[in-house]
Scaffold this motif. Structure first.
Motif, PDB file in Angstrom:
ATOM      1  N   GLY A   1      21.889  32.501  14.529  1.00  0.00           N
ATOM      2  CA  GLY A   1      22.501  33.391  15.468  1.00  0.00           C
ATOM      3  C   GLY A   1      22.084  34.628  15.934  1.00  0.00           C
ATOM      4  N   ALA A   2      20.680  34.806  15.404  1.00  0.00           N
ATOM      5  CA  ALA A   2      19.826  36.293  15.552  1.00  0.00           C
ATOM      6  C   ALA A   2      18.298  35.818  15.694  1.00  0.00           C
ATOM      7  N   LYS A   3      17.758  36.579  16.769  1.00  0.00           N
ATOM      8  CA  LYS A   3      16.522  36.349  17.082  1.00  0.00           C
ATOM      9  C   LYS A   3      15.780  37.353  17.795  1.00  0.00           C
ATOM     10  N   ALA A   4      14.531  38.149  17.634  1.00  0.00           N
ATOM     11  CA  ALA A   4      13.927  38.863  18.285  1.00  0.00           C
ATOM     12  C   ALA A   4      12.568  38.569  18.559  1.00  0.00           C
ATOM     13  N   GLU A   5      12.331  38.892  20.181  1.00  0.00           N
ATOM     14  CA  GLU A   5      10.949  38.368  20.561  1.00  0.00           C
ATOM     15  C   GLU A   5      10.599  39.144  21.729  1.00  0.00           C
TER      16      GLU A   5
ATOM     17  N   GLY B   1      29.851  40.314  12.350  1.00  0.00           N
ATOM     18  CA  GLY B   1      28.995  39.529  11.543  1.00  0.00           C
ATOM     19  C   GLY B   1      27.581  39.193  12.550  1.00  0.00           C
ATOM     20  N   GLU B   2      27.771  38.926  13.893  1.00  0.00           N
ATOM     21  CA  GLU B   2      26.696  38.735  14.706  1.00  0.00           C
ATOM     22  C   GLU B   2      25.795  39.954  14.720  1.00  0.00           C
ATOM     23  N   ALA B   3      26.626  41.003  15.062  1.00  0.00           N
ATOM     24  CA  ALA B   3      26.011  42.143  15.320  1.00  0.00           C
ATOM     25  C   ALA B   3      24.961  42.661  14.165  1.00  0.00           C
ATOM     26  N   ASP B   4      25.643  42.412  13.018  1.00  0.00           N
ATOM     27  CA  ASP B   4      25.053  42.920  11.554  1.00  0.00           C
ATOM     28  C   ASP B   4      23.814  42.049  11.524  1.00  0.00           C
ATOM     29  N   ALA B   5      23.647  40.492  11.753  1.00  0.00           N
ATOM     30  CA  ALA B   5      22.696  39.804  11.716  1.00  0.00           C
ATOM     31  C   ALA B   5      21.616  40.216  12.795  1.00  0.00           C
ATOM     32  N   MET B   6      21.776  40.673  13.850  1.00  0.00           N
ATOM     33  CA  MET B   6      20.973  41.057  15.001  1.00  0.00           C
ATOM     34  C   MET B   6      20.328  42.297  14.448  1.00  0.00           C
TER      35      MET B   6
END
Length: 395
Positions: free
Chosen positions: A355-359, A269-274
């Protein structure tokens, strides 16, 4: 849309050399280093003078548009930009120790007298066309009315003036961003689940400071605190998954980046959110093109959340980033903001969900974006033909 990219780095073993070869090599290296240092100093001077001439011309154009004779620059952002990255602080939380009054017949540097010698000797590559006024430490650095225009009067126009980065700035920024990414890799790779958030934050700050980078922001969230979007570090152990966030400043420029590290198999689930948050970011990066307004880019980002399976209101739970450079966000994007995207301008968007963020810090060109905060050692995937970081498995 997402494809894996290999990132393994090969180790090289240096050849064995005799003592005489080592000594000769050391002498030659010293001579070469001295020559390169001299050449670098010459280039820095030439670039500094040339870049400040362009910046002065941009401000004179601003004065022309406003039919004004002078403007005073007061903030760390504006003064450091105009002085090509000079450190204008003593305390990271303090006010600038210098201000600049730009007039049609020249510039006036107003600096507190107790800081003047250091600033002139160590922070300014050139004082060309710069009259220095030493102000007693107990006086006002630049009183109201020091110039016809105050920085606050033309904030948006000043942001536009510093938007397109110049050659010397780009060179400094690329080095800074690369080193910030390297620090994140070094600290994350050496972490273990028992380390506390504060211990990792201390390592980040220490490694940045050792490279001459001011650690403006060091955030760490371990497994128990991933719900917080701005996780100031605590004594909690990081556990099996953590987020590391850094904003580092050098030469006035600020690099922003976020990385994720885990220990052991990842959660589906975390991998999918990322994966989906990277798709949101891809839509934002695609909209960040010269001529678009930040408001238009912001709208594209807002729409991307629902399109990629997130709550449509997710954008309301954290700011989404914006332009970068001499401020952490210059400016932060908000609905309807009219600032225009420029070629050669830096941005740091940060779409986020639970549980997901990109920067990362990126540079906008006519044909797309260049990721600046990149370290080849960190694993990445290709998203819309841009290499984006994934979780590092630090087992």
């Amino acid at each position: 849309m997402i494809a894996e990219v290999a990132t393994d780095a090969a180790d090289a073993t240096p050849p064995v050399r005799s003592a005489s070869e080592t000594a000769a090599s050391g002498t030659a290296a010293s001579e070469t280093a001295a020559s390169e240092t001299a050449a670098s100093g010459t280039r820095a001077l030439e670039t500094s003078v040339a870049d400040r001439a362009v910046k002065r011309a941009r401000l004179l154009d601003l004065l022309d548009r406003r039919d004004a004779a002078s403007i005073v620059l007061r903030s760390h952002t504006a003064v450091s930009w105009y002085l090509n990255g000079a450190r204008t602080h003593v305390s990271l939380a303090g006010d600038p120790v210098a201000a600049v009054v730009v007039r049609r017949d020249g510039d006036e540097l107003r600096v507190f007298a107790n800081e003047a010698d250091r600033l002139l000797a160590e922070e300014l590559v050139s004082t060309d066309r710069l009259d220095v006024v030493r102000v007693p430490w107990h006086d006002v650095l630049a009183a109201p009315g020091a110039a016809e225009l105050d920085e606050a009067d033309v904030a948006a126009e000043l942001r536009a003036a510093r938007a397109s980065l110049l050659p010397g700035e780009l060179d400094r920024y690329r080095r800074l961003c690369r080193e910030v990414a390297e620090v994140l890799t070094d600290v994350a790779s050496a972490a273990d689940p028992t380390a506390t958030e504060r211990r990792l934050a201390a390592r980040l700050a220490g490694e940045l400071a050792a490279r001459g980078i001011d650690p403006l922001v060091t955030l760490v969230a371990g497994r128990t605190r991933l719900a917080h979007r701005h996780p100031l570090p605590t004594e909690a152990p990081i556990g099996d998954r953590a987020m590391l966030v850094v904003c580092g400043r050098r030469h006035g420029l600020i690099a922003n980046a976020t990385r994720w590290v885990r220990f052991g198999p990842g959660d589906a689930g975390e991998a999918d959110a990322m994966r989906r948050i990277l798709e949101v970011e891809a839509d934002v990066l695609a909209a960040t093109r010269p001529g678009a307004t930040l408001g238009e880019v912001f709208t594209a980002g807002v729409a991307a959340y629902a399109r990629h399976g997130f709550d449509a209101d997710e954008w309301r739970r954290h700011h989404q980033g914006g332009a970068a450079g001499y401020a952490g966000r210059d400016p932060r994007a908000v609905p309807g903001i009219a600032d225009v995207v420029h070629a050669g301008q830096a941005f740091a968007w940060n779409p986020t969900a639970p549980g997901a963020k990109a920067e990362d810090t990126v540079l906008v060109g006519e044909r797309g974006v260049e990721v600046l905060t990149i370290d080849p050692r960190w694993p990445t995937v290709s998203v819309a033909d841009v290499a984006r970081p994934v979780e590092l498995d630090a087992r």
